[in-house]
Write an enzyme that holds these catalytic residues in place. Structure first.
Site, PDB file in Angstrom:
ATOM      1  CE  LYS A 198      -4.565  -1.752   1.944  1.00 60.66           C
ATOM      2  NZ  LYS A 198      -5.133  -2.424   2.956  1.00 60.66           N
TER       3      LYS A 198
ATOM      4  CE  LYS B  35      -8.250 -14.441  -4.417  1.00 56.51           C
ATOM      5  NZ  LYS B  35      -8.448 -15.389  -2.712  1.00 56.51           N
TER       6      LYS B  35
ATOM      7  CE  LYS C  39     -12.979  -3.988  -4.239  1.00 54.64           C
ATOM      8  NZ  LYS C  39     -12.487  -4.163  -2.714  1.00 54.64           N
TER       9      LYS C  39
END
Ligand code: TRP
Length: 355
Positions: A112, A220, A223
């Site tokens: 992040k 997979k 989002k």
């Protein structure tokens, strides 16, 4: 006494089939046998500085989606993190026993921080770590890594420890945070010579976690991959997505191995369809008579059978502000009772006393 289970969900977007089959369906089963406390982690969402206009809407969406999918406020405690101020208070206290070094070495933090600083994530190297460290302490850049992001694991540890949860159902990506939680608990207990904090374990409920594939042929459902079917998708949108899913040219010789896109469609079929339906298409694949159009149509029908009633309930709940606010205030009340107990004990062992 039932064992305590805690899990938090960051309100950063709508729920998709991957969330549903991967986690939510298990939560719904857990609430029968465990003292489950599920919450919307809105304070955690702040670490990536969401638009204030959308934070509340997202929190509301996620609550509606979880309840619509089967979380039952009568069985589980459902609350919003920021409704429990004891969490914020204990977060400050626990931070006194957390090292900035161990926080900076956390994988999720490094990812992040790289994102916040605009460093490409595909080149995960030592020099990146140096670049991050340099920019974190540097003053030239107007980009910054906020301290909340660094202390994300402290906040998450407090979510868990303040409820004295022994089990935490989380995915692989959160295992490191859970490991830190255990370490902080152990450290706190040994520093104050107490057994106050409970070391939580990851809760692998039932069989191994199901990996729900996306519709784009590989990987997979996620989002950020843009390959999702959302619970809130209306049926037309969902059907379109399924019909456009990536396939291949089809098997040319009997009993051919399956390419990844086809195997993925079968995985989705297995999650949503009856066993004899799956068997029918497997046989059709094996003898080369399969038509992917038929397979997709079947898949869309069976996904609709799962999602249509959930979607209807989401909309009903969304339209009922009174129900939602009653639900979360009841949840907050219960969560706060437990949190206040732990916080009082923590303050006492740390030597914070009333005059
Ligand atoms: N960090 C978790 C995630 O991103 C969310 C979370 C916050 C959480 N607090 C928690 C999960 C406590 C389990 C327990 O998915």
């Amino acid at each position: 006494m039932k064992e305590i289970v805690v899990s938090g969900i960051r309100p950063t977007g709508n729920l998709h089939l991957g969330n549903y089959f991967g986690a939510l369906r298990n939560f719904v089963k857990m609430q029968e046998d465990y003292d489950c406390r599920f919450f919307v982690a809105d304070l955690h969402a702040l670490t990536t500085q969401p638009d204030p206009k959308t934070l509340h809407i997202n929190a509301k969406n996620i609550l509606a989606e979880y309840i619509a999918a089967g979380l039952d406020p009568e069985k589980a405690t459902i609350f919003v993190q920021s409704d429990v101020p004891e969490i914020s208070e204990m977060y400050l206290l626990l931070n006194m026993h957390v090292g900035i070094g161990e926080l900076m070495r956390t994988t999720a933090f490094k990812d992040k921080a790289r994102k916040a600083l605009g460093i490409k994530t595909d080149s995960v190297s030592e020099s990146d770590d140096e670049a991050i460290e340099h920019q974190i302490i540097g003053t030239e850049s107007n980009k910054r890594v906020n301290a909340g992001l660094l202390t994300y694991p402290t906040l998450m540890a407090v979510d868990i420890l303040i409820q004295k949860a022994s089990k935490v159902p989380v995915g692989k990506d959160q295992e490191q945070h859970l490991e830190l939680t255990r370490r902080f608990a152990r450290r706190f207990n040994s520093f104050y010579n107490t057994d106050l904090l409970v070391e939580p374990q990851n809760f692998n409920f039932g069989a191994a976690a199901v990996k729900v594939p996306g519709l784009d042929g590989s990987g997979k459902m996620g989002k950020s991959e843009g390959n999702c079917i959302y619970l809130i998708d209306d049926e037309k949108v969902m059907r379109k997505k399924v019909m456009r899913a990536v396939t291949d040219e089809g098997p040319k010789v009997p009993d051919s191995p399956m390419s990844e896109p086809i195997a993925n469609l079968f995985t989705l079929l297995e999650l949503t369809s009856a066993p004899d339906v799956v068997e029918h298409f497997r046989r059709a694949y094996a003898d080369c008579s399969i038509r992917y159009g038929d397979l997709k149509k079947q898949l869309a029908d069976d996904i609709a059978a799962v999602t249509a009633p959930i979607r209807q309930r989401i909309m009903d709940i969304q339209a009922n502000d009174e129900f939602l606010s009653r639900t979360v205030s009841r949840g907050a009340e219960r969560a706060r009772a437990a949190a206040a107990d732990t916080l009082a004990q923590v303050k006492q062992v740390m030597g914070i006393k009333k005059f």
